[in-house]
Design a protein around this motif. Structure first.
Motif, PDB file in Angstrom:
ATOM      1  N   LYS A  39       0.826  -1.209   0.000  1.00  0.00           N
ATOM      2  CA  LYS A  39       0.000   0.000   0.000  1.00  0.00           C
ATOM      3  C   LYS A  39       0.859   1.258   0.000  1.00  0.00           C
ATOM      4  O   LYS A  39       0.520   2.253  -0.648  1.00  0.00           O
ATOM      5  CB  LYS A  39      -0.925  -0.012   1.213  1.00  0.00           C
ATOM      6  N   ARG A  40       1.964   1.191   0.729  1.00  0.00           N
ATOM      7  CA  ARG A  40       2.847   2.357   0.783  1.00  0.00           C
ATOM      8  C   ARG A  40       3.438   2.657  -0.590  1.00  0.00           C
ATOM      9  O   ARG A  40       3.544   3.822  -0.993  1.00  0.00           O
ATOM     10  CB  ARG A  40       3.961   2.106   1.799  1.00  0.00           C
ATOM     11  N   ILE A  41       3.823   1.611  -1.308  1.00  0.00           N
ATOM     12  CA  ILE A  41       4.392   1.807  -2.644  1.00  0.00           C
ATOM     13  C   ILE A  41       3.347   2.393  -3.585  1.00  0.00           C
ATOM     14  O   ILE A  41       3.634   3.304  -4.372  1.00  0.00           O
ATOM     15  CB  ILE A  41       4.931   0.475  -3.196  1.00  0.00           C
ATOM     16  N   ARG A  42       2.121   1.890  -3.492  1.00  0.00           N
ATOM     17  CA  ARG A  42       1.054   2.420  -4.351  1.00  0.00           C
ATOM     18  C   ARG A  42       0.802   3.896  -4.064  1.00  0.00           C
ATOM     19  O   ARG A  42       0.717   4.715  -4.980  1.00  0.00           O
ATOM     20  CB  ARG A  42      -0.231   1.625  -4.134  1.00  0.00           C
ATOM     21  N   ARG A  43       0.650   4.212  -2.781  1.00  0.00           N
ATOM     22  CA  ARG A  43       0.383   5.607  -2.420  1.00  0.00           C
ATOM     23  C   ARG A  43       1.538   6.510  -2.838  1.00  0.00           C
ATOM     24  O   ARG A  43       1.326   7.619  -3.336  1.00  0.00           O
ATOM     25  CB  ARG A  43       0.135   5.718  -0.916  1.00  0.00           C
ATOM     26  N   SER A  44       2.755   6.041  -2.628  1.00  0.00           N
ATOM     27  CA  SER A  44       3.920   6.845  -2.984  1.00  0.00           C
ATOM     28  C   SER A  44       3.993   7.083  -4.488  1.00  0.00           C
ATOM     29  O   SER A  44       4.289   8.197  -4.939  1.00  0.00           O
ATOM     30  CB  SER A  44       5.194   6.144  -2.499  1.00  0.00           C
ATOM     31  N   SER A  45       3.708   6.048  -5.271  1.00  0.00           N
ATOM     32  CA  SER A  45       3.764   6.179  -6.730  1.00  0.00           C
ATOM     33  C   SER A  45       2.729   7.176  -7.229  1.00  0.00           C
ATOM     34  O   SER A  45       3.029   8.058  -8.050  1.00  0.00           O
ATOM     35  CB  SER A  45       3.545   4.816  -7.389  1.00  0.00           C
ATOM     36  N   LEU A  46       1.502   7.042  -6.725  1.00  0.00           N
ATOM     37  CA  LEU A  46       0.440   7.954  -7.152  1.00  0.00           C
ATOM     38  C   LEU A  46       0.698   9.378  -6.664  1.00  0.00           C
ATOM     39  O   LEU A  46       0.457  10.349  -7.384  1.00  0.00           O
ATOM     40  CB  LEU A  46      -0.909   7.454  -6.637  1.00  0.00           C
ATOM     41  N   ARG A  47       1.193   9.496  -5.429  1.00  0.00           N
ATOM     42  CA  ARG A  47       1.461  10.827  -4.887  1.00  0.00           C
ATOM     43  C   ARG A  47       2.530  11.540  -5.700  1.00  0.00           C
ATOM     44  O   ARG A  47       2.390  12.723  -6.043  1.00  0.00           O
ATOM     45  CB  ARG A  47       1.897  10.716  -3.422  1.00  0.00           C
ATOM     46  N   GLU A 158       9.099   5.150 -14.010  1.00  0.00           N
ATOM     47  CA  GLU A 158       9.484   4.465 -12.778  1.00  0.00           C
ATOM     48  C   GLU A 158       8.315   4.374 -11.804  1.00  0.00           C
ATOM     49  O   GLU A 158       8.108   3.351 -11.153  1.00  0.00           O
ATOM     50  CB  GLU A 158      10.658   5.193 -12.132  1.00  0.00           C
ATOM     51  N   MET A 159       7.526   5.438 -11.696  1.00  0.00           N
ATOM     52  CA  MET A 159       6.358   5.402 -10.822  1.00  0.00           C
ATOM     53  C   MET A 159       5.353   4.353 -11.302  1.00  0.00           C
ATOM     54  O   MET A 159       4.761   3.628 -10.492  1.00  0.00           O
ATOM     55  CB  MET A 159       5.693   6.779 -10.770  1.00  0.00           C
ATOM     56  N   LEU A 249       7.385  29.656  -9.474  1.00  0.00           N
ATOM     57  CA  LEU A 249       8.161  29.562  -8.234  1.00  0.00           C
ATOM     58  C   LEU A 249       7.501  28.600  -7.250  1.00  0.00           C
ATOM     59  O   LEU A 249       8.185  27.827  -6.568  1.00  0.00           O
ATOM     60  CB  LEU A 249       8.307  30.945  -7.606  1.00  0.00           C
ATOM     61  N   LEU A 250       6.177  28.649  -7.167  1.00  0.00           N
ATOM     62  CA  LEU A 250       5.456  27.703  -6.315  1.00  0.00           C
ATOM     63  C   LEU A 250       5.684  26.276  -6.789  1.00  0.00           C
ATOM     64  O   LEU A 250       5.854  25.352  -5.976  1.00  0.00           O
ATOM     65  CB  LEU A 250       3.963  28.038  -6.325  1.00  0.00           C
ATOM     66  N   SER A 251       5.712  26.085  -8.093  1.00  0.00           N
ATOM     67  CA  SER A 251       5.961  24.761  -8.659  1.00  0.00           C
ATOM     68  C   SER A 251       7.327  24.225  -8.239  1.00  0.00           C
ATOM     69  O   SER A 251       7.454  23.068  -7.818  1.00  0.00           O
ATOM     70  CB  SER A 251       5.877  24.835 -10.186  1.00  0.00           C
ATOM     71  N   ALA A 252       8.363  25.064  -8.343  1.00  0.00           N
ATOM     72  CA  ALA A 252       9.710  24.632  -7.953  1.00  0.00           C
ATOM     73  C   ALA A 252       9.773  24.294  -6.467  1.00  0.00           C
ATOM     74  O   ALA A 252      10.409  23.309  -6.064  1.00  0.00           O
ATOM     75  CB  ALA A 252      10.722  25.722  -8.294  1.00  0.00           C
ATOM     76  N   LEU A 253       9.099  25.086  -5.643  1.00  0.00           N
ATOM     77  CA  LEU A 253       9.100  24.841  -4.201  1.00  0.00           C
ATOM     78  C   LEU A 253       8.425  23.511  -3.870  1.00  0.00           C
ATOM     79  O   LEU A 253       8.927  22.734  -3.041  1.00  0.00           O
ATOM     80  CB  LEU A 253       8.388  25.992  -3.487  1.00  0.00           C
ATOM     81  N   ILE A 254       7.309  23.228  -4.515  1.00  0.00           N
ATOM     82  CA  ILE A 254       6.601  21.962  -4.273  1.00  0.00           C
ATOM     83  C   ILE A 254       7.464  20.781  -4.702  1.00  0.00           C
ATOM     84  O   ILE A 254       7.522  19.751  -4.012  1.00  0.00           O
ATOM     85  CB  ILE A 254       5.255  21.954  -5.020  1.00  0.00           C
ATOM     86  N   LEU A 255       8.149  20.915  -5.833  1.00  0.00           N
ATOM     87  CA  LEU A 255       9.021  19.833  -6.296  1.00  0.00           C
ATOM     88  C   LEU A 255      10.114  19.532  -5.276  1.00  0.00           C
ATOM     89  O   LEU A 255      10.389  18.370  -4.961  1.00  0.00           O
ATOM     90  CB  LEU A 255       9.656  20.205  -7.635  1.00  0.00           C
ATOM     91  N   ASP A 260       9.679  12.790  -4.309  1.00  0.00           N
ATOM     92  CA  ASP A 260      10.679  11.844  -3.815  1.00  0.00           C
ATOM     93  C   ASP A 260      11.755  11.603  -4.871  1.00  0.00           C
ATOM     94  O   ASP A 260      11.437  11.403  -6.051  1.00  0.00           O
ATOM     95  CB  ASP A 260      10.024  10.505  -3.463  1.00  0.00           C
ATOM     96  N   PRO A 261      13.019  11.580  -4.471  1.00  0.00           N
ATOM     97  CA  PRO A 261      14.076  11.229  -5.433  1.00  0.00           C
ATOM     98  C   PRO A 261      14.091   9.731  -5.681  1.00  0.00           C
ATOM     99  O   PRO A 261      13.661   8.934  -4.837  1.00  0.00           O
ATOM    100  CB  PRO A 261      15.351  11.690  -4.725  1.00  0.00           C
ATOM    101  N   LEU A 262      14.575   9.333  -6.844  1.00  0.00           N
ATOM    102  CA  LEU A 262      14.780   7.916  -7.123  1.00  0.00           C
ATOM    103  C   LEU A 262      16.093   7.474  -6.485  1.00  0.00           C
ATOM    104  O   LEU A 262      17.011   8.265  -6.319  1.00  0.00           O
ATOM    105  CB  LEU A 262      14.815   7.677  -8.634  1.00  0.00           C
ATOM    106  N   LYS A 263      16.170   6.197  -6.140  1.00  0.00           N
ATOM    107  CA  LYS A 263      17.337   5.726  -5.393  1.00  0.00           C
ATOM    108  C   LYS A 263      18.529   5.408  -6.285  1.00  0.00           C
ATOM    109  O   LYS A 263      19.659   5.737  -5.951  1.00  0.00           O
ATOM    110  CB  LYS A 263      16.965   4.477  -4.589  1.00  0.00           C
TER     111      LYS A 263
END
Length: 315
Positions: A39-47, A158-159, A249-255, A260-263
């Motif tokens: 469930k965590r992977i699913r939520r993380s991917s969609l988020r 990847e998501m 600027l708001l877009s860059a801040l949210i990013l 999440d970065p990829l590993k």
């Protein structure tokens, strides 16, 4: 982004993904026995998908809207038209040489954040009619555009791969779903950007006593009654660009905060060797007659885009 440039980038990305379907493959994450982890992977991917899609929408609403206004908003001396040409020239160069090298060196998230900041600078350059400022912004945006689109494709892929690993569903369907969700946001930028431009730049109605020529008979030099062809006032320009700049600027801040970065997207490699291999691979495609038959279509699409963006949008 211009379709031929995007198609070239995506072809390189698809080739890489065939060799390595998941750039962040982790056998522990693919274990379906742990339901909480699934469930965590699913939520993380969609988020992450929604976060990036929203950020793209916020940033590129302004970029595409201002691109559509270049032939009137920055018409002095052809500044707007030339700046758009510079963007696509350097986009083609960066698409051929830079994506693989920069993604391996800095990672997808850093490339996405940097590309968003460069786009923000490009939007801000429209505040003032200065050749040095706009040309510098156009060159930087063009150089960043190729790696940005490639990193965007890698990240969404990847998501989708992570999400599919938790349900054992059809990979093609999940991939199409994720890119479809992103496309909803990306295509909406044209609607929202043009609506904002319309409400801010819409001139007050005036009574026109004589007939104006339009359609195929339209002559810009003889159409003095169409106020849409007049550059906006300084107040309107600053208000419009200021709104788009705030969104970017708001877009860059949210990013920076929420994406999440990829590993495992950082890799060691010989940058010069990778660039040479990409260059050789591109020319190898020219030996395929099917690729040669696509060249006229690519040229046509390249000519069609600027015509719609610079000429049709005048009226």
């Amino acid at each position: 982004m211009d379709k031929p440039v995007r198609e070239h980038i995506l072809s390189d990305v698809v080739e890489d993904l065939r060799q390595n379907p998941s750039i962040n493959e982790d056998e522990d994450d693919l274990d379906l026995g742990d339901k909480s982890k699934t469930k965590r992977i699913r939520r993380s991917s969609l988020r992450n998908l929604i976060v990036f899609s929203v950020c793209y929408f916020l940033c590129y609403t302004g970029f595409w809207a201002l691109s559509n206004l270049q032939s009137t908003m920055n018409a002095a001396g052809g500044l707007g038209d030339y700046s758009q040409a510079v963007i696509y020239i350097f986009s083609m160069i960066s698409s051929l040489f830079l994506p693989k090298v920069l993604i391996d060196k800095f990672g997808c998230k850093n490339i996405l954040v940097f590309g968003t900041l460069v786009c923000t600078f490009s939007i801000a350059s429209n505040m003032f009619l200065r050749w040095d400022l706009m040309m510098t912004a156009s060159v930087l945006f063009g150089l960043a555009n190729g790696p940005f689109v490639a990193a965007q494709t890698y990240y969404i892929d990847e998501m989708a791969t992570r999400f599919q690993s938790t349900i054992r569903g059809n990979m093609e369907f999940i991939m199409a779903l994720f890119f479809g969700i992103f496309s909803i946001f990306s295509e909406s930028t044209q609607i929202s950007g043009n609506l904002l431009s319309y409400f801010i730049l819409n001139p007050p109605p005036e009574n026109v006593t004589h007939q104006t020529e339009c359609g195929a008979e339209f002559i810009p030099s003889k159409n003095d009654t169409n106020q849409n062809l007049n550059p906006p006032s300084d107040f309107e320009r600053h208000l419009l660009v200021g709104i788009y700049l705030g969104m970017a600027l708001l877009s860059a801040l949210i990013l920076v905060i929420f994406l999440d970065p990829l590993k495992n997207d950082l890799k060691d490699g010989n940058g010069c060797k990778v660039i040479f291999e990409r260059f050789a691979s591109a020319f190898k495609h020219l030996q395929n007659p099917h690729q040669l038959l696509l060249l006229p279509l690519s040229v046509y699409i390249g000519l069609e885009g600027p015509f719609y963006g610079n000429e049709v949008t005048q009226v």
